[in-house]
Design an enzyme around this catalytic site. Structure first.
Site, short mmCIF file in Angstrom:
data_model
loop_
_atom_site.label_atom_id
_atom_site.label_comp_id
_atom_site.label_asym_id
_atom_site.label_seq_id
_atom_site.Cartn_x
_atom_site.Cartn_y
_atom_site.Cartn_z
N ASP A 256 77.04 3.05 25.98
CA ASP A 256 77.77 3.09 24.71
C ASP A 256 77.33 4.33 23.93
OD1 ASP A 256 79.32 1.03 22.69
OD2 ASP A 256 77.83 2.22 21.62
N HIS B 127 88.53 12.37 14.07
CA HIS B 127 88.78 11.38 15.12
C HIS B 127 89.30 12.04 16.41
CE1 HIS B 127 89.18 7.07 16.07
NE2 HIS B 127 90.18 7.47 16.84
N GLU C 228 84.50 3.39 23.04
CA GLU C 228 83.37 4.31 23.27
C GLU C 228 82.34 3.66 24.17
OE1 GLU C 228 82.79 1.61 21.29
OE2 GLU C 228 81.02 2.52 20.37
N1 LIG Z 1 87.41 9.06 18.35
C1 LIG Z 1 87.30 7.83 18.84
N2 LIG Z 1 86.47 6.96 18.26
C2 LIG Z 1 86.37 5.72 18.77
C3 LIG Z 1 87.11 5.31 19.90
N3 LIG Z 1 86.78 4.03 20.18
C4 LIG Z 1 85.89 3.63 19.25
N4 LIG Z 1 85.63 4.67 18.41
C5 LIG Z 1 84.75 4.67 17.25
O1 LIG Z 1 83.48 4.21 17.61
C6 LIG Z 1 82.88 3.64 16.46
C7 LIG Z 1 82.15 2.40 16.89
O2 LIG Z 1 81.47 1.98 15.79
P1 LIG Z 1 80.19 1.07 15.87
O3 LIG Z 1 80.39 0.03 16.95
O4 LIG Z 1 79.91 0.60 14.49
O5 LIG Z 1 79.03 1.94 16.37
P2 LIG Z 1 78.62 3.46 16.33
O6 LIG Z 1 79.02 4.19 15.10
O7 LIG Z 1 79.06 4.07 17.62
O8 LIG Z 1 77.05 3.32 16.32
P3 LIG Z 1 76.10 2.59 17.39
O9 LIG Z 1 75.45 1.48 16.61
O10 LIG Z 1 75.14 3.62 17.83
O11 LIG Z 1 76.94 2.04 18.52
C8 LIG Z 1 83.99 3.37 15.44
O12 LIG Z 1 83.85 4.25 14.35
C9 LIG Z 1 85.25 3.67 16.22
O13 LIG Z 1 86.23 4.29 15.42
C10 LIG Z 1 88.00 6.26 20.50
O14 LIG Z 1 88.68 5.98 21.49
N5 LIG Z 1 88.06 7.48 19.93
#
Ligand SMILES: Nc1nc2c(ncn2[C@@H]2O[C@H](COP(=O)(O)OP(=O)(O)OP(=O)(O)O)[C@@H](O)[C@H]2O)c(=O)[nH]1
Length: 197
Positions: free
Chosen positions: A66, A79, A109
């Site tokens: 992740d 984004h 992600e």
């Molecule tokens: N650009 C982009 N962002 C994504 C995608 N899928 C998920 N995200 C972003 O990934 C983020 C996941 O947020 P969280 O699960 O809170 O975690 P994080 O900010 O990655 O922090 P961690 O605690 O380290 O996992 C969100 O802000 C989503 O918008 C994608 O396909 N594209």
């Protein structure tokens, strides 16, 4: 992966040209990531590995990787750039695995990695190496350099009764412990009873 040159439309707004270039590239890259299975295809590959364990006693491993602080990447770079970074990350992961291994995108992600024919010690070493190779250099997006790290939770599988759901929930629990421990880490085991005291 082959990156084709694409014609970037001329700016018709006051948006900075670098931004337009990234938007266009993002449209080009969006959709399924090259070389990366979707959840359903990954599940099929998991079942193939499970069958090999049953018939040929080939152990394997499931890693759940992740992106760390993906929200901060989106907030800092936008984004669309985040989407592109995920594409480039999938290429980097692809370069870390061997023939017979599989990579699936199982969440925005979140990636699942199947390490075929791999004992528990080798699985832990390979997971560490994948995590380190992701962190080695930032992902280059035109003029942007996006530093990315991943956390990994993993399970070495030596019992064919272990289903995908079993392995996934165990790996996910370990992934969250890797996050809690500071991120950019691998967790392949559960804490011993002594550690929990
Ligand atoms: N650009 C982009 N962002 C994504 C995608 N899928 C998920 N995200 C972003 O990934 C983020 C996941 O947020 P969280 O699960 O809170 O975690 P994080 O900010 O990655 O922090 P961690 O605690 O380290 O996992 C969100 O802000 C989503 O918008 C994608 O396909 N594209």
């Amino acid at each position: 992966m082959v990156i084709m040159l694409i014609q970037i439309p001329k700016a018709r707004t006051s948006q900075p040209s670098g931004e337009i270039r990234r938007d266009s590239l993002a449209r080009f890259f969006l959709g399924p990531l090259a070389g990366v299975a979707n959840r359903r295809k990954f599940l099929t590959q998991f079942e193939v590995a499970r069958g090999r364990l049953r018939s040929q006693r080939q152990a394997y491993a499931l890693l759940i990787a992740d992106v760390d602080h993906c929200k901060a990447i989106n907030d800092s770079f936008g984004h669309q750039a985040g989407n592109l970074a995920l594409s480039l990350l999938s290429n980097r992961l692809d370069s870390c695995v061997r023939n017979g291994d599989s990579i699936g995108r199982i969440g925005g992600e979140k990636f699942a990695i199947l390490l075929a024919d791999c004992d528990p010690k080798a699985a832990a070493e390979r997971a560490e190496s994948i995590k380190d190779r992701v962190a080695t250099a930032p992902l280059g997006l035109g003029d942007l350099q996006i530093p990315v790290t991943i956390s990994i939770g993993g399970v070495a599988i030596a019992d064919p009764r272990c289903s995908f759901n079993d392995a996934y929930s165990q790996a996910t629990r370990r992934l969250y412990r890797a996050k809690q421990a500071g991120r950019n880490r691998v967790q392949m085991e559960d804490p011993s009873v002594a550690d929990e005291d």
